[in-house]
Design a protein around this motif. Structure first.
Motif, PDB file in Angstrom:
ATOM      1  N   LYS A  64     130.824 102.175  98.551  1.00  0.00           N
ATOM      2  CA  LYS A  64     130.674 103.591  98.224  1.00  0.00           C
ATOM      3  C   LYS A  64     129.331 104.128  98.750  1.00  0.00           C
ATOM      4  CE  LYS A  64     132.548 104.959  94.311  1.00  0.00           C
ATOM      5  NZ  LYS A  64     132.714 105.194  92.869  1.00  0.00           N
ATOM      6  N   ASN A  65     128.258 103.318  98.616  1.00  0.00           N
ATOM      7  CA  ASN A  65     126.944 103.734  99.125  1.00  0.00           C
ATOM      8  C   ASN A  65     126.959 103.863 100.639  1.00  0.00           C
ATOM      9  OD1 ASN A  65     125.771 103.933  96.628  1.00  0.00           O
ATOM     10  ND2 ASN A  65     124.894 101.874  96.674  1.00  0.00           N
ATOM     11  N   ARG A  66     127.645 102.931 101.308  1.00  0.00           N
ATOM     12  CA  ARG A  66     127.718 103.008 102.762  1.00  0.00           C
ATOM     13  C   ARG A  66     128.477 104.258 103.198  1.00  0.00           C
ATOM     14  NH1 ARG A  66     129.193  96.757 104.274  1.00  0.00           N
ATOM     15  NH2 ARG A  66     127.151  95.906 103.740  1.00  0.00           N
ATOM     16  N   GLU A  67     129.573 104.552 102.529  1.00  0.00           N
ATOM     17  CA  GLU A  67     130.334 105.750 102.865  1.00  0.00           C
ATOM     18  C   GLU A  67     129.505 107.014 102.611  1.00  0.00           C
ATOM     19  OE1 GLU A  67     133.974 105.611 100.720  1.00  0.00           O
ATOM     20  OE2 GLU A  67     134.735 103.883 101.843  1.00  0.00           O
ATOM     21  N   ARG A  68     128.768 107.015 101.510  1.00  0.00           N
ATOM     22  CA  ARG A  68     127.927 108.161 101.180  1.00  0.00           C
ATOM     23  C   ARG A  68     126.817 108.339 102.216  1.00  0.00           C
ATOM     24  NH1 ARG A  68     125.681 107.265  95.776  1.00  0.00           N
ATOM     25  NH2 ARG A  68     127.845 107.059  95.211  1.00  0.00           N
ATOM     26  N   ALA A  69     126.310 107.230 102.740  1.00  0.00           N
ATOM     27  CA  ALA A  69     125.255 107.308 103.750  1.00  0.00           C
ATOM     28  C   ALA A  69     125.789 107.873 105.055  1.00  0.00           C
ATOM     29  CB  ALA A  69     124.648 105.933 103.982  1.00  0.00           C
ATOM     30  N   HIS A  70     127.056 107.671 105.341  1.00  0.00           N
ATOM     31  CA  HIS A  70     127.640 108.176 106.577  1.00  0.00           C
ATOM     32  C   HIS A  70     128.020 109.649 106.491  1.00  0.00           C
ATOM     33  CE1 HIS A  70     127.672 104.456 108.746  1.00  0.00           C
ATOM     34  NE2 HIS A  70     128.237 103.833 107.742  1.00  0.00           N
ATOM     35  N   HIS A  71     128.195 110.175 105.310  1.00  0.00           N
ATOM     36  CA  HIS A  71     128.584 111.573 105.146  1.00  0.00           C
ATOM     37  C   HIS A  71     127.420 112.363 104.572  1.00  0.00           C
ATOM     38  CE1 HIS A  71     132.682 110.540 106.071  1.00  0.00           C
ATOM     39  NE2 HIS A  71     132.651 109.573 105.179  1.00  0.00           N
TER      40      HIS A  71
END
Length: 174
Positions: A64-71
């Motif tokens: 979830k953190n990785r996805e949030r970092a990409h968006h």
């Protein structure tokens, strides 16, 4: 029969290793010796690492953190846009001020050059005028035509000016 992934990997590794050994044995089974061409011994086929590293399980929070970092959120994009506009405004003003400063410096240099040339011309005219004055001619006109004479001993009055003011003579002495 249900096998786990780990057992499948080891079984695949074992199968590959056995196939490798069969190829080696078949190649050199003829006379049991290996012929080397040239003056250096070549390395036989090196053992290869067939074992595949296990895939790491990613925890949901990390994903979830990785996805949030990409968006990027709309607020963050607006903040970056405002920062970019501010930086562009400051840079454009800085460049404009530098250009103005350069123009003022050039203008000052031109004016200083003009002032020096005017001073030189003024000094040249002054010197020409001073050199053109004939003091003997002035003395002749003053004494002969205007009737002026040199001052006598009693006509000269000395005074001490104690202040920084100027003095006015209101009555002449005869």
């Amino acid at each position: 029969m249900v096998r786990s992934r780990r057992n499948e990997r080891h079984t695949a590794y074992d199968d590959r290793q056995a196939a490798y050994e069969r190829r080696i044995n078949a190649r050199y089974a003829g006379n049991g010796s290996i012929y080397v061409y040239g003056d250096t011994a070549r390395e036989l086929e090196p053992e290869r690492q067939w074992e595949v590293e296990p895939r790491k399980h990613v925890q949901p929070a990390v994903r979830k953190n990785r996805e949030r970092a990409h968006h990027m959120s709309a607020g963050y994009v607006l903040f970056l846009a405002a920062a970019l506009c501010t930086a562009a405004f400051v840079l454009v003003n800085y460049i404009q001020m530098q250009a103005d400063l350069t123009n003022l410096t050039r203008s000052t240099a031109v004016k200083a050059s003009e002032l020096n040339s005017l001073r030189d011309a003024n000094n040249e005219k002054y010197n020409r005028i001073i050199n053109s004055i004939d003091l003997e001619e002035i003395k002749r006109i003053a004494i002969g035509e205007l009737g002026m004479t040199y001052a006598q001993e009693g006509q000269i009055i000395l005074y001490d000016n104690e202040g920084d003011d100027y003095m006015r003579q209101v009555q002449g002495t005869k």
